[in-house]
Design an enzyme around this catalytic site. Structure first.
Site, mmCIF file in Angstrom:
data_model
loop_
_atom_site.group_PDB
_atom_site.id
_atom_site.type_symbol
_atom_site.label_atom_id
_atom_site.label_comp_id
_atom_site.label_asym_id
_atom_site.label_seq_id
_atom_site.Cartn_x
_atom_site.Cartn_y
_atom_site.Cartn_z
ATOM 1 N N GLU A 181 4.503 -7.769 6.627
ATOM 2 C CA GLU A 181 4.238 -6.730 7.640
ATOM 3 C C GLU A 181 5.383 -6.605 8.636
ATOM 4 O O GLU A 181 5.768 -5.488 9.003
ATOM 5 C CB GLU A 181 2.935 -7.029 8.387
ATOM 6 C CG GLU A 181 1.689 -7.122 7.515
ATOM 7 C CD GLU A 181 1.532 -5.957 6.550
ATOM 8 O OE1 GLU A 181 0.942 -6.162 5.484
ATOM 9 O OE2 GLU A 181 2.013 -4.841 6.841
ATOM 10 N N LEU B 141 0.830 -1.213 0.000
ATOM 11 C CA LEU B 141 0.000 0.000 0.000
ATOM 12 C C LEU B 141 0.863 1.260 0.000
ATOM 13 O O LEU B 141 0.378 2.338 -0.312
ATOM 14 C CB LEU B 141 -0.939 -0.016 1.212
ATOM 15 C CG LEU B 141 -1.964 -1.164 1.204
ATOM 16 C CD1 LEU B 141 -2.759 -1.189 2.484
ATOM 17 C CD2 LEU B 141 -2.862 -1.103 -0.010
#
Ligand code: K2U
Ligand code: ZN
Length: 170
Positions: free
Chosen positions: A135, A93
């Site tokens: 992540e 993102l």
């Protein structure tokens, strides 16, 4: 509330994040905001540095169709990873509209604290394994493009920087 997602290149995306010292109402509010921001993007994972908070906190929900299964991880650590590897076309993102194959261990055992401060431990495989490693990389200032060759990485960085400029101008 929805947070602004930092776009690469941004020095904050390359920093080593600090362990969470105490699980406060403020941290819980940040986790809520991160989940809202992730679902809105839409995405299946989000790390605190992507919204400018250099703390070791990630949120994930890799369930495709079915009831959402949000997971919030405080100070996540990979405890074990398989020798078997898996290659997935990853995106980020913070590096919009760019994708590349990244190879990672196919299964990982992750330990973390939940928002109640309880230690958790779970094995992940499939897309969940890819996502949790993606992540946790964010918490160490590592982006998926860091696994690519220098030319591809440079091309994707230039494109992302241009999109960032154009967005700022719009
Ligand atoms: O951390 C992020 O930037 C969110 C990432 C997480 C992710 C990347 C690659 C592979 C798995 C997870 C994505 O942008 S979320 C968007 C997405 C949605 C479905 C499948 C892959 C990526
Ligand atoms: Zn990412």
């Amino acid at each position: 509330m929805k947070r602004n997602i930092l776009i690469h290149p941004d020095p904050r995306l390359k920093k080593l994040c600090d362990p969470v010292a105490d699980i406060s109402d403020e941290l819980r509010a940040l986790a809520d905001d991160m989940l809202e921001t992730m679902y809105d993007a839409p995405g299946i994972g989000l790390a605190a540095p992507q919204v400018g908070v250099l703390q070791r906190l990630i949120v994930m929900d890799c369930v495709k169709d079915g009831d959402p299964e949000p997971i919030v991880m405080v100070n996540p650590q990979v405890l074990l990873s398989s020798d078997d590897l898996n290659t997935y076309e990853e995106g980020c993102l913070s590096i919009p509209e760019q994708f590349a194959d990244v190879t990672r261990p196919a299964e990982v055992r992750v330990g973390w604290l939940d928002l109640e401060g309880n230690p958790q431990e779970k094995d992940f495989d499939g897309l969940w394994a890819t996502c949790v490693q993606h992540e946790i990389d964010h918490l160490n200032g590592k982006l998926f493009i860091d696994y690519l060759g220098p030319m591809k990485r440079q091309m994707m960085t230039r494109k992302s920087a241009k999109m960032k400029r154009d967005k700022a101008r719009a």
